[in-house]
Design an enzyme around this catalytic site. Sequence first.
Site, PDB file in Angstrom:
ATOM      1  N   GLU A  20     -15.161  -1.856  -7.355  1.00 19.67           N
ATOM      2  CA  GLU A  20     -14.992  -0.444  -6.908  1.00 19.67           C
ATOM      3  C   GLU A  20     -15.445   0.539  -7.976  1.00 19.67           C
ATOM      4  O   GLU A  20     -16.177   1.611  -7.592  1.00 19.67           O
ATOM      5  CB  GLU A  20     -13.724   0.010  -6.292  1.00 19.67           C
ATOM      6  CG  GLU A  20     -13.375  -0.778  -5.253  1.00 19.67           C
ATOM      7  CD  GLU A  20     -12.789  -2.381  -5.471  1.00 19.67           C
ATOM      8  OE1 GLU A  20     -12.997  -2.827  -4.615  1.00 19.67           O
ATOM      9  OE2 GLU A  20     -12.542  -2.467  -6.410  1.00 19.67           O
ATOM     10  N   HIS A  32      -2.293  -2.613   1.202  1.00 14.16           N
ATOM     11  CA  HIS A  32      -3.386  -2.634   2.180  1.00 14.16           C
ATOM     12  C   HIS A  32      -3.014  -1.802   3.385  1.00 14.16           C
ATOM     13  O   HIS A  32      -3.650  -1.857   4.602  1.00 14.16           O
ATOM     14  CB  HIS A  32      -3.712  -3.981   2.655  1.00 14.16           C
ATOM     15  CG  HIS A  32      -4.360  -4.856   1.739  1.00 14.16           C
ATOM     16  ND1 HIS A  32      -3.192  -5.716   0.780  1.00 14.16           N
ATOM     17  CD2 HIS A  32      -5.446  -5.075   1.348  1.00 14.16           C
ATOM     18  CE1 HIS A  32      -4.268  -6.406  -0.101  1.00 14.16           C
ATOM     19  NE2 HIS A  32      -5.495  -5.996   0.246  1.00 14.16           N
TER      20      HIS A  32
END
Length: 327
Positions: free
Chosen positions: A61, A130
């Site tokens: 990322e 998550h």
Amino acid sequence: MGRVLKTFSEATLEAMEEEMNRDPSVFVYGEDIVKQGGMWGQFKGLHDKFGDRVRDTPISETALVGAGVGAALAGGRPIIDLHYADFIGITMDEVLNQMAKAHYMFGGQGTVPLVLRAPDGVFPHGAAQHSQSLETWFVSIPGIKVVVPSTPENGKGLLKAAIRSNNPVIFFENKKLFGVKGLVSESEVITPLDKAEVVHEGKDLTIVSYGYFLGEVLKTVEQAEKEYGITIEVIDLRSINPIDEETIIDSVKKTGKLIIAHEAIKTGGVGSEVSAIVSEKAFNYIKKPIIRVGAKFSPVPFSPQLEKGVTTNGGEVLLAIKKLLVE
């Protein structure tokens, strides 16, 4: 022109297709957006239409957002997909110190027209890493806009406006929203990046919400209005940086009572900022204490039962309504 029923995934995919056809500088980078079509099909078929303007990247990322910032400064208009917003912490130097500040630090000589798509919110049984709602972090960062769509139509409209913006936009889209269906206009939809919307008018109470949780609020409001014989005004923030203060204050002046409800943790959430704004600018109109509704101050557990105990729901909104209007 009419309106067509679409899922949120379909509506935002259509937004990208339209903007990529309109502007050749728009491109899309992300993890598994070619191979998989995105976690929820929100990029399905895009590579077939636009080739190398849609690319899979390594699982980094930091590199992904850093490349996007550089490309934006060099004249591109990147759409960068984070896969899960939960991973945005890895990119904080790129987001906080580069993306948000480049225009300011170079005296306006450069712009960063970058859209960061960040799927957030509770992913059922996705557990602590998550299922986070992290959008509140970015309310206090100057130099970026932060939008949170609630429907397929404003998802499409906000994404198109974000792509056209010359300043960076973080597009927080709830993971549960991708399969939600709604009517989307067949004509072009451009939703302002700094304007809230009154989605349900009323005179007895104001509820401010945003994102996927707005749907839970509207269902609860329908129940409460029938049960108590009242009318409730509901505001969809759509943007949390900046926050449309005028729309909120005008509503509070009319109703005198306020609830702010969101899926994110209550402590330090967007509700805190909205409450502070109203306390500073419309205090004399408030007839009862402001109530905030949000998740418990805890990581999200994997266990379905424990998850229910931590997350918020329409039942908590109903209790808040009862406290303000009935008790």
